[in-house]
Design a protein around this motif. Structure first.
Motif, mmCIF file in Angstrom:
data_model
loop_
_atom_site.group_PDB
_atom_site.id
_atom_site.type_symbol
_atom_site.label_atom_id
_atom_site.label_comp_id
_atom_site.label_asym_id
_atom_site.label_seq_id
_atom_site.Cartn_x
_atom_site.Cartn_y
_atom_site.Cartn_z
ATOM 1 N N TRP A 1 50.083 71.425 91.130
ATOM 2 C CA TRP A 1 49.915 71.496 89.681
ATOM 3 C C TRP A 1 49.232 72.790 89.278
ATOM 4 C CZ3 TRP A 1 45.698 69.998 92.355
ATOM 5 C CH2 TRP A 1 44.430 70.258 91.812
ATOM 6 N N GLU A 2 49.404 73.155 87.987
ATOM 7 C CA GLU A 2 48.741 74.332 87.444
ATOM 8 C C GLU A 2 47.374 73.924 86.912
ATOM 9 O OE1 GLU A 2 49.430 78.276 84.659
ATOM 10 O OE2 GLU A 2 50.937 76.668 84.616
ATOM 11 N N ASP A 3 46.345 74.473 87.530
ATOM 12 C CA ASP A 3 44.968 74.146 87.178
ATOM 13 C C ASP A 3 44.538 75.052 86.029
ATOM 14 O OD1 ASP A 3 42.442 73.120 87.210
ATOM 15 O OD2 ASP A 3 41.811 74.167 89.029
ATOM 16 N N MET A 4 44.781 74.593 84.812
ATOM 17 C CA MET A 4 44.626 75.450 83.634
ATOM 18 C C MET A 4 43.200 75.961 83.449
ATOM 19 S SD MET A 4 47.646 75.777 82.484
ATOM 20 C CE MET A 4 47.318 76.601 80.941
ATOM 21 N N ASP A 5 42.197 75.145 83.777
ATOM 22 C CA ASP A 5 40.814 75.572 83.595
ATOM 23 C C ASP A 5 40.161 76.025 84.891
ATOM 24 O OD1 ASP A 5 40.580 73.106 84.787
ATOM 25 O OD2 ASP A 5 39.409 72.185 83.186
ATOM 26 N N GLY A 6 40.917 76.019 85.992
ATOM 27 C CA GLY A 6 40.419 76.562 87.245
ATOM 28 C C GLY A 6 39.265 75.803 87.869
ATOM 29 N N ASP A 7 39.131 74.508 87.546
ATOM 30 C CA ASP A 7 37.990 73.754 88.061
ATOM 31 C C ASP A 7 38.298 72.981 89.334
ATOM 32 O OD1 ASP A 7 39.602 71.735 87.055
ATOM 33 O OD2 ASP A 7 38.018 70.779 85.861
ATOM 34 N N TYR B 1 50.521 83.343 90.925
ATOM 35 C CA TYR B 1 49.603 82.223 91.106
ATOM 36 C C TYR B 1 48.597 82.521 92.213
ATOM 37 C CZ TYR B 1 52.044 78.882 88.085
ATOM 38 O OH TYR B 1 52.575 78.236 87.004
ATOM 39 N N LEU B 2 47.438 81.871 92.102
ATOM 40 C CA LEU B 2 46.408 81.866 93.133
ATOM 41 C C LEU B 2 46.022 80.422 93.411
ATOM 42 C CD1 LEU B 2 44.122 84.654 91.616
ATOM 43 C CD2 LEU B 2 45.660 84.936 93.567
ATOM 44 N N PHE B 3 45.538 80.138 94.611
ATOM 45 C CA PHE B 3 45.064 78.788 94.915
ATOM 46 C C PHE B 3 43.728 78.533 94.240
ATOM 47 C CE2 PHE B 3 47.669 79.596 98.824
ATOM 48 C CZ PHE B 3 48.599 78.592 98.614
ATOM 49 N N THR B 4 43.568 77.336 93.709
ATOM 50 C CA THR B 4 42.320 76.960 93.051
ATOM 51 C C THR B 4 41.274 76.512 94.062
ATOM 52 O OG1 THR B 4 41.437 75.721 91.163
ATOM 53 C CG2 THR B 4 42.886 74.514 92.669
ATOM 54 N N LEU B 5 40.144 76.039 93.583
ATOM 55 C CA LEU B 5 39.054 75.568 94.435
ATOM 56 C C LEU B 5 39.493 74.370 95.275
ATOM 57 C CD1 LEU B 5 36.231 75.645 91.731
ATOM 58 C CD2 LEU B 5 36.718 77.399 93.453
ATOM 59 N N ASN C 1 43.341 75.296 101.397
ATOM 60 C CA ASN C 1 42.371 76.374 101.554
ATOM 61 C C ASN C 1 42.783 77.542 100.659
ATOM 62 O OD1 ASN C 1 41.401 78.988 102.774
ATOM 63 N ND2 ASN C 1 40.362 77.576 104.158
ATOM 64 N N PRO C 2 41.887 78.058 99.805
ATOM 65 C CA PRO C 2 42.272 79.126 98.870
ATOM 66 C C PRO C 2 42.754 80.400 99.546
ATOM 67 C CG PRO C 2 40.231 78.094 98.162
ATOM 68 C CD PRO C 2 40.511 77.576 99.531
#
Length: 227
Positions: A12-18, A76-80, A93-94
């Motif tokens: 999924w796209e983590d819109m707020d990056g949390d 895209y980048l991997f989130t936390l 793993n990011p």
């Protein structure tokens, strides 16, 4: 004969990056996911559907791990990783896109292996000389070069600085989150013009008398180029 197992879930796209799947955050289509045994034997490859869902079925009980891939050219980048409840967090793993090893028992259906991704956003715009002092870019004035602009997290932690270009422009690439910027006067002769004059955010001044802006909230891929 051991009953077969299944593993999977969602990208999924983590819109707020949390690092957590919040309500309204949507799946990402056509993301490559690979399944491996713990001895690094490749088991299979899947691509997520239009809702971001993938599944590996008919598996022997045993130890497995997954690898998620960033689609080439997607930004895209991997989130936390592992910051919330197991069914709502991101397990990749990011740095590598790899998950930890998990054990699937006979007949187990484990749909908790998720991967969140986000895109960098932008904050920036223009520092100009307000010739008529009305707080609006409406007098044909030019940008001011060499002005230092500092970027902070909303919590007050300093991040980095930029200096305006020869035409007065600056910009920051940022992760999703809450920020503010602070403009530094080139010298003591300068005074900040009036803030938020008029309804058009694209041509007004956003700095208070101390040079700070209000909170700037950036979501995945958002470009806030009006500060």
């Amino acid at each position: 004969y051991a009953e077969r197992a299944e593993i999977g879930d969602k990208v999924w796209e983590d819109m707020d990056g949390d690092g957590i799947q919040d309500v309204g955050e949507l799946g990402i289509n056509n993301v490559k996911v690979e399944l491996y045994k713990s001895d690094h034997t490749h088991v299979g490859t899947k691509w997520t559907d239009s809702s971001g869902i993938y599944k590996f079925k008919d598996l022997e009980p045993g130890n497995y791990y997954l690898k998620f891939y960033i689609t080439t050219g997607s930004d895209y980048l991997f989130t936390l990783q592992d910051v919330g409840a197991n069914d709502k967090d991101s397990d990749a793993n990011p740095s590598t896109g790899l998950t930890m090893v998990t054990t699937l028992s006979a007949g187990e259906v484990d749909h908790t292996w998720d991967c969140g991704m986000y895109k960098k956003g932008k904050i920036g715009d223009y520092v100009w000389e307000d010739m008529d002092g009305n707080g609006k870019q409406d007098d044909g004035a030019t940008g001011i070069s060499g002005v230092t602009v500092k970027l902070y997290y909303w919590s007050g932690i300093y991040i980095t600085s930029k200096v305006t270009s020869s035409t007065g422009y600056y910009g920051f690439d940022v992760d999703p989150g809450d920020y503010y910027v602070k403009f530094l006067k080139p010298s003591s002769e300068w005074v900040f013009t009036s803030k938020d004059s008029g309804a058009n955010d694209n041509i007004d001044s956003d700095a208070s008398s101390d040079g700070k802006t209000v909170k700037i909230t950036i979501t995945s891929g958002e470009e806030e180029l009006k500060w």
